[in-house]
Design a protein around this motif. Structure first.
Motif, PDB file in Angstrom:
ATOM      1  N   ARG A   1      51.102  81.030  -2.405  1.00 60.18           N
ATOM      2  CA  ARG A   1      50.847  80.651  -3.794  1.00 60.18           C
ATOM      3  C   ARG A   1      50.556  79.150  -3.902  1.00 60.18           C
ATOM      4  NH1 ARG A   1      55.121  82.680  -7.107  1.00 60.18           N
ATOM      5  NH2 ARG A   1      53.811  84.472  -7.468  1.00 60.18           N
ATOM      6  N   GLU A   2      51.348  78.338  -3.192  1.00 57.89           N
ATOM      7  CA  GLU A   2      51.143  76.897  -3.213  1.00 57.89           C
ATOM      8  C   GLU A   2      49.775  76.535  -2.642  1.00 57.89           C
ATOM      9  OE1 GLU A   2      54.484  75.229  -1.150  1.00 57.89           O
ATOM     10  OE2 GLU A   2      55.894  75.839  -2.726  1.00 57.89           O
ATOM     11  N   GLN A   3      49.382  77.188  -1.559  1.00 55.57           N
ATOM     12  CA  GLN A   3      48.074  76.922  -0.972  1.00 55.57           C
ATOM     13  C   GLN A   3      46.968  77.264  -1.957  1.00 55.57           C
ATOM     14  OE1 GLN A   3      48.474  79.299   2.601  1.00 55.57           O
ATOM     15  NE2 GLN A   3      48.738  77.474   3.869  1.00 55.57           N
ATOM     16  N   MET A   4      47.090  78.388  -2.629  1.00 54.84           N
ATOM     17  CA  MET A   4      46.066  78.801  -3.586  1.00 54.84           C
ATOM     18  C   MET A   4      46.015  77.854  -4.777  1.00 54.84           C
ATOM     19  SD  MET A   4      46.560  82.927  -3.360  1.00 54.84           S
ATOM     20  CE  MET A   4      45.462  83.276  -4.703  1.00 54.84           C
ATOM     21  N   GLU A   5      47.156  77.377  -5.231  1.00 54.54           N
ATOM     22  CA  GLU A   5      47.190  76.437  -6.352  1.00 54.54           C
ATOM     23  C   GLU A   5      46.519  75.123  -5.988  1.00 54.54           C
ATOM     24  OE1 GLU A   5      51.324  76.231  -7.420  1.00 54.54           O
ATOM     25  OE2 GLU A   5      51.235  78.078  -8.588  1.00 54.54           O
ATOM     26  N   GLN A   6      46.549  74.775  -4.704  1.00 54.20           N
ATOM     27  CA  GLN A   6      45.913  73.551  -4.232  1.00 54.20           C
ATOM     28  C   GLN A   6      44.448  73.771  -3.868  1.00 54.20           C
ATOM     29  OE1 GLN A   6      48.408  72.250  -0.995  1.00 54.20           O
ATOM     30  NE2 GLN A   6      50.171  71.967  -2.320  1.00 54.20           N
ATOM     31  N   GLY A   7      43.956  74.973  -4.129  1.00 54.96           N
ATOM     32  CA  GLY A   7      42.557  75.276  -3.846  1.00 54.96           C
ATOM     33  C   GLY A   7      42.281  75.613  -2.399  1.00 54.96           C
ATOM     34  N   GLN A   8      43.322  75.848  -1.619  1.00 53.73           N
ATOM     35  CA  GLN A   8      43.157  76.175  -0.206  1.00 53.73           C
ATOM     36  C   GLN A   8      43.199  77.688  -0.029  1.00 53.73           C
ATOM     37  OE1 GLN A   8      46.427  74.256   1.702  1.00 53.73           O
ATOM     38  NE2 GLN A   8      45.770  72.204   1.147  1.00 53.73           N
ATOM     39  N   MET A   9      42.605  78.150   1.042  1.00 52.58           N
ATOM     40  CA  MET A   9      42.676  79.561   1.387  1.00 52.58           C
ATOM     41  C   MET A   9      43.989  79.784   2.132  1.00 52.58           C
ATOM     42  SD  MET A   9      41.133  82.392   0.900  1.00 52.58           S
ATOM     43  CE  MET A   9      39.693  81.709   0.153  1.00 52.58           C
ATOM     44  N   PRO A  10      44.785  80.769   1.729  1.00 52.55           N
ATOM     45  CA  PRO A  10      46.069  81.002   2.406  1.00 52.55           C
ATOM     46  C   PRO A  10      45.891  81.272   3.888  1.00 52.55           C
ATOM     47  CG  PRO A  10      45.891  82.330   0.418  1.00 52.55           C
ATOM     48  CD  PRO A  10      44.557  81.697   0.644  1.00 52.55           C
ATOM     49  N   ASP A  11      46.916  80.887   4.670  1.00 49.71           N
ATOM     50  CA  ASP A  11      46.918  81.154   6.110  1.00 49.71           C
ATOM     51  C   ASP A  11      46.763  82.642   6.356  1.00 49.71           C
ATOM     52  OD1 ASP A  11      47.364  78.481   6.602  1.00 49.71           O
ATOM     53  OD2 ASP A  11      49.528  78.704   6.680  1.00 49.71           O
ATOM     54  N   GLY A  12      46.080  82.980   7.407  1.00 53.57           N
ATOM     55  CA  GLY A  12      45.958  84.380   7.784  1.00 53.57           C
ATOM     56  C   GLY A  12      44.747  85.079   7.200  1.00 53.57           C
ATOM     57  N   VAL A  13      43.950  84.380   6.407  1.00 53.76           N
ATOM     58  CA  VAL A  13      42.750  84.983   5.830  1.00 53.76           C
ATOM     59  C   VAL A  13      41.571  84.650   6.740  1.00 53.76           C
ATOM     60  CG1 VAL A  13      41.200  84.965   3.844  1.00 53.76           C
ATOM     61  CG2 VAL A  13      43.665  84.799   3.496  1.00 53.76           C
ATOM     62  N   SER A  14      40.786  85.649   7.070  1.00 52.48           N
ATOM     63  CA  SER A  14      39.667  85.424   7.978  1.00 52.48           C
ATOM     64  C   SER A  14      38.631  84.503   7.333  1.00 52.48           C
ATOM     65  CB  SER A  14      39.015  86.747   8.354  1.00 52.48           C
ATOM     66  OG  SER A  14      38.294  87.261   7.248  1.00 52.48           O
ATOM     67  N   PRO A  15      37.909  83.724   8.145  1.00 52.14           N
ATOM     68  CA  PRO A  15      36.882  82.834   7.596  1.00 52.14           C
ATOM     69  C   PRO A  15      35.811  83.583   6.802  1.00 52.14           C
ATOM     70  CG  PRO A  15      37.331  82.297   9.886  1.00 52.14           C
ATOM     71  CD  PRO A  15      38.081  83.562   9.578  1.00 52.14           C
ATOM     72  N   GLU A  16      35.475  84.787   7.254  1.00 48.94           N
ATOM     73  CA  GLU A  16      34.453  85.569   6.541  1.00 48.94           C
ATOM     74  C   GLU A  16      34.937  85.949   5.143  1.00 48.94           C
ATOM     75  OE1 GLU A  16      35.612  86.505   9.628  1.00 48.94           O
ATOM     76  OE2 GLU A  16      33.935  85.743  10.815  1.00 48.94           O
ATOM     77  N   LEU A  17      36.186  86.403   5.059  1.00 51.80           N
ATOM     78  CA  LEU A  17      36.748  86.759   3.765  1.00 51.80           C
ATOM     79  C   LEU A  17      36.883  85.529   2.884  1.00 51.80           C
ATOM     80  CD1 LEU A  17      37.969  88.814   1.840  1.00 51.80           C
ATOM     81  CD2 LEU A  17      40.173  88.485   2.980  1.00 51.80           C
ATOM     82  N   ALA A  18      37.271  84.426   3.468  1.00 48.94           N
ATOM     83  CA  ALA A  18      37.398  83.184   2.697  1.00 48.94           C
ATOM     84  C   ALA A  18      36.061  82.794   2.090  1.00 48.94           C
ATOM     85  CB  ALA A  18      37.928  82.064   3.585  1.00 48.94           C
ATOM     86  N   GLN A  19      34.995  82.883   2.884  1.00 50.84           N
ATOM     87  CA  GLN A  19      33.669  82.525   2.396  1.00 50.84           C
ATOM     88  C   GLN A  19      33.227  83.476   1.285  1.00 50.84           C
ATOM     89  OE1 GLN A  19      30.540  82.677   5.308  1.00 50.84           O
ATOM     90  NE2 GLN A  19      29.214  81.324   4.132  1.00 50.84           N
ATOM     91  N   GLN A  20      33.427  84.759   1.468  1.00 47.36           N
ATOM     92  CA  GLN A  20      33.048  85.735   0.449  1.00 47.36           C
ATOM     93  C   GLN A  20      33.830  85.496  -0.833  1.00 47.36           C
ATOM     94  OE1 GLN A  20      33.766  89.552   2.218  1.00 47.36           O
ATOM     95  NE2 GLN A  20      31.928  89.499   3.480  1.00 47.36           N
ATOM     96  N   THR A  21      35.099  85.198  -0.695  1.00 48.20           N
ATOM     97  CA  THR A  21      35.945  84.964  -1.866  1.00 48.20           C
ATOM     98  C   THR A  21      35.479  83.734  -2.618  1.00 48.20           C
ATOM     99  OG1 THR A  21      37.806  85.948  -0.722  1.00 48.20           O
ATOM    100  CG2 THR A  21      38.318  84.590  -2.616  1.00 48.20           C
ATOM    101  N   GLN A  22      35.202  82.667  -1.901  1.00 48.26           N
ATOM    102  CA  GLN A  22      34.769  81.435  -2.549  1.00 48.26           C
ATOM    103  C   GLN A  22      33.426  81.609  -3.247  1.00 48.26           C
ATOM    104  OE1 GLN A  22      35.007  78.613   0.661  1.00 48.26           O
ATOM    105  NE2 GLN A  22      37.182  78.249   0.325  1.00 48.26           N
ATOM    106  N   GLN A  23      32.540  82.409  -2.686  1.00 51.06           N
ATOM    107  CA  GLN A  23      31.235  82.636  -3.292  1.00 51.06           C
ATOM    108  C   GLN A  23      31.339  83.449  -4.569  1.00 51.06           C
ATOM    109  OE1 GLN A  23      28.958  84.445  -0.146  1.00 51.06           O
ATOM    110  NE2 GLN A  23      28.518  82.493   0.841  1.00 51.06           N
TER     111      GLN A  23
END
Length: 73
Positions: free
Chosen positions: A36-58
Protein backbone atom coordinates in the motif's frame (compact mmCIF):
# COMPACT_ATOMS: atom_id res chain seq x y z
CA UNK A 1 -16.82 -14.91 13.99
CA UNK A 2 -14.10 -12.77 12.39
CA UNK A 3 -14.12 -14.89 9.24
CA UNK A 4 -17.88 -14.42 8.96
CA UNK A 5 -17.50 -10.65 9.30
CA UNK A 6 -14.78 -10.65 6.65
CA UNK A 7 -16.82 -12.83 4.29
CA UNK A 8 -19.75 -10.44 4.74
CA UNK A 9 -17.31 -7.61 3.89
CA UNK A 10 -18.01 -5.99 7.26
CA UNK A 11 -14.26 -5.80 8.05
CA UNK A 12 -11.15 -5.44 5.92
CA UNK A 13 -8.52 -8.11 5.42
CA UNK A 14 -6.19 -5.96 7.53
CA UNK A 15 -8.67 -5.99 10.41
CA UNK A 16 -9.05 -9.75 10.03
CA UNK A 17 -5.29 -10.24 10.24
CA UNK A 18 -4.86 -7.80 13.13
CA UNK A 19 -7.51 -9.39 15.33
CA UNK A 20 -7.52 -12.99 14.15
CA UNK A 21 -5.33 -15.81 15.38
CA UNK A 22 -3.39 -16.80 12.27
CA UNK A 23 0.26 -17.97 12.41
CA UNK A 24 1.08 -16.01 9.24
CA UNK A 25 -0.87 -12.83 10.06
CA UNK A 26 2.02 -10.54 11.03
CA UNK A 27 4.06 -11.27 7.92
CA UNK A 28 1.08 -10.98 5.59
CA UNK A 29 -0.11 -7.75 7.22
CA UNK A 30 3.37 -6.25 6.83
CA UNK A 31 3.38 -7.24 3.17
CA UNK A 32 -0.03 -5.65 2.55
CA UNK A 33 1.00 -2.44 4.31
CA UNK A 34 4.30 -2.31 2.41
CA UNK A 35 2.51 -2.70 -0.93
CA UNK A 36 0.00 0.00 0.00
CA UNK A 37 2.82 2.40 0.89
CA UNK A 38 4.58 1.67 -2.40
CA UNK A 39 1.40 2.32 -4.36
CA UNK A 40 0.74 5.57 -2.48
CA UNK A 41 4.22 6.71 -3.48
CA UNK A 42 3.47 5.91 -7.11
CA UNK A 43 5.71 2.85 -7.16
CA UNK A 44 4.81 -0.58 -8.45
CA UNK A 45 4.64 -3.05 -5.53
CA UNK A 46 7.40 -5.65 -5.21
CA UNK A 47 6.66 -8.90 -6.94
CA UNK A 48 4.81 -7.43 -9.93
CA UNK A 49 6.23 -8.42 -13.29
CA UNK A 50 7.61 -5.61 -15.49
CA UNK A 51 5.10 -6.48 -18.21
CA UNK A 52 2.17 -6.16 -15.83
CA UNK A 53 3.60 -2.95 -14.41
CA UNK A 54 3.83 -1.45 -17.89
CA UNK A 55 0.30 -2.52 -18.82
CA UNK A 56 -1.04 -1.14 -15.56
CA UNK A 57 0.68 2.20 -15.98
CA UNK A 58 -0.61 2.54 -19.54
CA UNK A 59 -4.20 1.85 -18.53
CA UNK A 60 -4.27 3.82 -15.28
CA UNK A 61 -6.98 6.38 -14.66
CA UNK A 62 -5.18 8.61 -12.15
CA UNK A 63 -8.44 10.14 -10.96
CA UNK A 64 -9.73 6.67 -10.08
CA UNK A 65 -6.46 5.88 -8.26
CA UNK A 66 -6.70 9.08 -6.22
CA UNK A 67 -10.34 8.36 -5.37
CA UNK A 68 -9.41 4.85 -4.22
CA UNK A 69 -6.58 6.18 -2.08
CA UNK A 70 -8.92 8.66 -0.41
CA UNK A 71 -11.37 5.84 0.35
CA UNK A 72 -8.62 3.74 1.95
CA UNK A 73 -7.63 6.50 4.36
Amino acid sequence: MLMQLWQAQAISVEQLLEHGDFPFADKLLQSIQSQREQMEQGQMPDGVSPELAQQTQQGVNMQAVQNAQRMLK
